[in-house]
Design an enzyme around this catalytic site. Structure first.
Site, PDB file in Angstrom:
ATOM      1  N   GLU A 168      -6.229  -9.554   0.654  1.00 42.66           N
ATOM      2  CA  GLU A 168      -5.918 -10.697   1.514  1.00 42.66           C
ATOM      3  C   GLU A 168      -7.074 -11.117   2.404  1.00 42.66           C
ATOM      4  O   GLU A 168      -7.168 -12.273   2.818  1.00 42.66           O
ATOM      5  CB  GLU A 168      -4.693 -10.373   2.383  1.00 42.66           C
ATOM      6  CG  GLU A 168      -4.949  -9.560   3.640  1.00 42.66           C
ATOM      7  CD  GLU A 168      -5.530  -8.171   3.379  1.00 42.66           C
ATOM      8  OE1 GLU A 168      -6.331  -7.718   4.206  1.00 42.66           O
ATOM      9  OE2 GLU A 168      -5.176  -7.544   2.363  1.00 42.66           O
ATOM     10  N   LYS A 178       0.831  -1.194   0.000  1.00 44.02           N
ATOM     11  CA  LYS A 178       0.000   0.000   0.000  1.00 44.02           C
ATOM     12  C   LYS A 178       0.872   1.253   0.000  1.00 44.02           C
ATOM     13  O   LYS A 178       2.005   1.219   0.502  1.00 44.02           O
ATOM     14  CB  LYS A 178      -0.877   0.051   1.258  1.00 44.02           C
ATOM     15  CG  LYS A 178      -1.920  -1.023   1.392  1.00 44.02           C
ATOM     16  CD  LYS A 178      -2.658  -0.865   2.720  1.00 44.02           C
ATOM     17  CE  LYS A 178      -3.694  -1.958   2.914  1.00 44.02           C
ATOM     18  NZ  LYS A 178      -4.836  -1.817   2.002  1.00 44.02           N
ATOM     19  N   ARG A 217     -10.254 -11.626   1.970  1.00 37.85           N
ATOM     20  CA  ARG A 217     -11.153 -12.666   1.477  1.00 37.85           C
ATOM     21  C   ARG A 217     -10.514 -14.055   1.539  1.00 37.85           C
ATOM     22  O   ARG A 217     -11.221 -15.068   1.596  1.00 37.85           O
ATOM     23  CB  ARG A 217     -11.601 -12.329   0.057  1.00 37.85           C
ATOM     24  CG  ARG A 217     -10.510 -12.336  -0.983  1.00 37.85           C
ATOM     25  CD  ARG A 217     -10.896 -11.568  -2.239  1.00 37.85           C
ATOM     26  NE  ARG A 217     -10.918 -10.122  -1.999  1.00 37.85           N
ATOM     27  CZ  ARG A 217     -11.264  -9.232  -2.932  1.00 37.85           C
ATOM     28  NH1 ARG A 217     -11.606  -9.634  -4.154  1.00 37.85           N
ATOM     29  NH2 ARG A 217     -11.263  -7.942  -2.647  1.00 37.85           N
TER      30      ARG A 217
END
Length: 510
Positions: free
Chosen positions: A352, A280, A354
């Site tokens: 990540e 990110k 899910r």
């Protein structure tokens, strides 16, 4: 650290006359009707006090806005030296109960540092009084556990005690206990979300739940990385393999005698999300300690349900991992085998949540519950669709989805149902595995839910088998408040979805 770092507002519900109760402050509500601002009906104050307050509101130009408070002293006929008048607008979609809850929260925030306050917002009966109690206690919430020498003496504690009028003596004890169970659960979820990621990680999260469950009729089982591998939980393991702090799966089981229905909960518990190798931007990581808010909600919900003694069986799966960029971090293009044997191609390591949830949903399915509800800070797309204060609700069963949405709105967890269009599923196809974990870029919240649905199985066997009713709650927006406090929502963790889960358990136990 101050001894009262963990102190939170205590409650007392009563049918005493508000004006006669000795406290640091009295809180009343004002509304605006046809351009005139006046005290809300049902305040219970003597006529001289009401007249004085109404005249003062007019002279001060009060508007009875949602976050407006007016402070007045020397009000005749009132034992408290300070009267706080809080605005309670009649307009808007919020129910009266929610307006009472929010007004109480605003007033409690304004009374930080005070020892006690009486709340007489015009509430009557257990439901309205409980809402005021919730709003006052949650609005007064503080998280001061990590205040050091530079702040511990200067930061104000929350309101010490909230005395809520409008409940008869016969009902007060039970109503107080019921309200406190829910309030304490929301506070616990907030504490978990607010905890720094260097102190709250999979192992310590599991330990906190074990400690919290002690003394309650809740069995806690913790699977470490070795056990997760033995059990074939490749989703949780894959996400956690880039961290020096291995993942955990925590199972909470509440099985009261006489329960005829079984509710399963699955919570996303990413204790810090760097995005993995698909890292990110730095600014996007600042709040990523909150990526475990779904697991926090499920843990707190089960503990509240057990404390209330609701006659419904509840099993919760907390899927805990830290998504980091270590030497063994998961890569785009990897293929992992999930609980139950399905294979998934990894596309974006920042999707990540899910993956850990898929293992939890598969485990929940094996128990053949009557319904499965999962809670996750799953997608930024849900924030784009519904904003920062509304939960997105999706699922394979219209009745369950609509029930969760309705209950969320009734208890103050604002919720909205979203569809799961059939054209989304083909976008998860891949030639190298059973499916990939991301699909088309648009409709991201529904894409994630469609992936999760693949791991919800059927109940029964053969021709009689039917899909287990399942609902997914995306709390990416409301789980964490980055902006100014509002209503009874502080800055930071909010405890989103806790009250919805408790309300659903109540409905299932009815």
């Amino acid at each position: 650290m101050a001894d009262d770092a963990h102190a939170q507002t205590t409650l007392r519900l009563t049918d005493e006359e508000a004006g006669r109760i000795e406290a640091d402050a009295l809180v009343v509500a004002a509304t605006k009707t046809d351009g005139t601002v006046a005290l809300a009906d049902g305040h219970g104050l003597p006529e001289e006090a009401a007249t004085h307050l109404n005249e003062a509101l007019g002279a001060l130009g009060a508007e009875a806005g949602a976050e407006e408070t007016v402070r007045l002293t020397g009000v005749p006929g009132v034992a408290a030296p300070l009267v706080v008048v809080v605005g309670m607008p009649k307009a808007g979609p919020a129910t009266r109960v929610e307006r009472l809850r929010r007004a109480a929260g605003v007033a409690a925030r304004a009374l930080a540092g005070r020892s006690s306050a009486v709340f007489a917002l015009g509430q009557s009966g257990v439901d309205e009084a409980s809402a005021v109690a919730e709003g006052a206690a949650l609005g007064a919430y503080t998280f001061r556990e990590h205040h050091g020498v530079g702040k511990v003496e200067s930061a104000k504690a929350g309101l010490g005690e909230a005395v809520v009028t409008g409940v008869g003596a016969d009902e007060a004890e039970d109503a107080t206990a019921s309200a406190l169970a829910v309030i304490d659960a929301v506070r616990y979820a907030r504490d978990l979300v607010n905890s720094p990621p260097n102190q709250l990680y999979p192992e310590t999260f599991a330990g906190s739940v074990e400690t919290r469950a002690a003394g309650l009729p809740v069995e806690v089982e913790v699977w470490d990385a070795e056990r997760l591998e033995q059990e074939g939980c490749g989703g949780i393991l894959g996400v956690g393999q880039g961290s020096g702090r291995p993942p955990r799966l925590v199972t909470l089981r509440y099985t009261p005698e006489g329960a005829s229905r079984h509710l399963a909960l699955v919570g996303k518990g990413i204790t810090f999300d760097s995005g993995g190798l698909c890292i990110k931007p730095g600014a996007a990581m600042i709040t990523m300690k909150m990526d475990m808010a779904g697991a926090a909600a499920c843990a707190a919900g089960v503990l509240a349900i057990a404390q209330l003694g609701l006659p419904v069986q509840v099993t919760a799966y907390l899927c805990l991992a830290e998504n980091m960029t270590g030497d063994l971090a998961q890569r785009p293009g990897d293929i992992v085998t999930m609980r139950g044997g399905r294979t998934v191609e990894i596309i974006n390591t920042d999707a990540e949540g899910r993956l850990v949830m898929a293992d939890g949903l598969a485990l929940a399915t094996e128990q053949q519950p009557d319904a499965i509800v999962d809670v996750a800070t799953l997608t930024g797309a849900c924030i784009i669709a519904l904003g920062e204060r509304t939960m997105g609700v999706m699922g394979n069963d219209d009745e369950l989805r609509d029930t969760v949405t309705r209950l969320g709105n009734e208890v103050g967890d604002t919720a909205w149902s979203l569809p799961m269009p059939e054209e989304i599923r083909p976008t998860l196809d891949t030639p190298v595995a059973d499916l990939k974990h991301t699909g088309e870029r648009s409709a991201g919240a529904m894409v994630a839910a469609t992936f999760l649905q693949e791991f919800v199985g059927k109940k029964g066997e053969g021709e009689d088998a039917a899909d287990i009713p399942w609902t997914h709650i995306d709390i990416a927006g409301p789980a964490f408040n980055e902006k100014a406090p509002w209503g009874y929502h502080p800055k930071g963790g909010t405890g989103a979805a806790v009250r919805t889960l408790v309300a659903l358990a109540r409905e299932y136990s009815a």
